[in-house]
Design a protein around this motif. Structure first.
Motif, PDB file in Angstrom:
ATOM      1  N   ARG A   1      -5.067  -4.410  -8.977  1.00  0.00           N
ATOM      2  CA  ARG A   1      -4.311  -5.129  -7.133  1.00  0.00           C
ATOM      3  C   ARG A   1      -3.137  -5.804  -7.491  1.00  0.00           C
ATOM      4  O   ARG A   1      -2.292  -5.767  -6.485  1.00  0.00           O
TER       5      ARG A   1
ATOM      6  N   MET B   1       0.926  -1.044   0.144  1.00  0.00           N
ATOM      7  CA  MET B   1      -0.035  -0.290  -0.370  1.00  0.00           C
ATOM      8  C   MET B   1       1.121   1.095   0.216  1.00  0.00           C
ATOM      9  O   MET B   1       0.431   2.394  -0.614  1.00  0.00           O
ATOM     10  N   ARG B   2       1.628   1.145   0.909  1.00  0.00           N
ATOM     11  CA  ARG B   2       3.010   2.254   0.591  1.00  0.00           C
ATOM     12  C   ARG B   2       3.165   2.333  -0.464  1.00  0.00           C
ATOM     13  O   ARG B   2       3.548   3.610  -1.246  1.00  0.00           O
TER      14      ARG B   2
ATOM     15  N   ARG C   1       2.374   2.442  -3.175  1.00  0.00           N
ATOM     16  CA  ARG C   1       1.190   2.693  -4.531  1.00  0.00           C
ATOM     17  C   ARG C   1       0.909   3.649  -3.966  1.00  0.00           C
ATOM     18  O   ARG C   1       1.121   4.464  -5.200  1.00  0.00           O
TER      19      ARG C   1
END
Length: 181
Positions: A68, A1-2, A4
């Protein structure tokens, strides 16, 4: 997530600094040219299409929500950065002006929200960053990324990108040649 978030923020910063920086640097009307064709004269100005034009902003963010796979997301971010870099080079090497293409936005001051959006578009978007249409390129990349990640989303995104392509012409923000490029 970071990763991204870092990639998204970096590409967004590159876009904003580059797009408006080059728009400022390439703002000499003496060096800019028109890419007007008879097709541009045949395309009508449609005030309502400004809503479709502004949908470029959420459209460009589509990969954040549909891609994803981290490796694919990295490739999408790289594709965005490459498209931005190529467009910025085009803006500097082939300055094109929308002076003479755009209607006077003040004529639409009383046209409710659509008129306000048109005035905002013409105010914010430099009239020299036309060739190629970078926002349309980013929308197309977003649609292709969606196609790769989730075919039904990609089909819808490609169809909407076609609507955006029409709107960049019907808002008189870009010439037809900018769209093709």
């Amino acid at each position: 997530m970071r990763e991204r978030a870092i990639l998204t923020g970096s590409v967004l910063a590159f876009f904003l600094v580059g797009y408006f920086g080059v728009g400022f640097l390439a703002s000499d009307p003496e060096n800019a040219r028109s890419l007007w064709t008879p097709l541009d004269g045949a395309i009508p100005f449609l005030l309502g299409s400004v809503f479709v034009y502004w949908s470029i902003l959420p459209m460009a963010l589509l990969p954040i929500f549909v891609v994803r796979d981290p490796a694919v997301f990295r490739r999408v971010a790289l594709a965005y950065a490459l498209a931005i870099a190529l467009a910025l080079a085009g803006f500097l090497l082939v300055p094109v002006t929308s002076v003479g293409l755009r209607p006077d936005a003040a004529m639409y001051a009383d046209a409710d929200f659509a008129g306000w959006l048109l005035q905002l578009l013409y105010f914010l978007d430099p009239p020299f960053n036309l060739f190629p249409s970078l926002p349309l390129a980013l929308a197309l990349l977003a649609a292709l990324a969606a196609w790769r990640a989730h075919r039904p989303s990609g089909v819808a995104a490609l169809a909407w990108t076609a609507c955006i392509a029409a709107s960049v012409c019907t808002t008189k923000q870009h010439y037809a040649v900018d769209v093709a490029a």
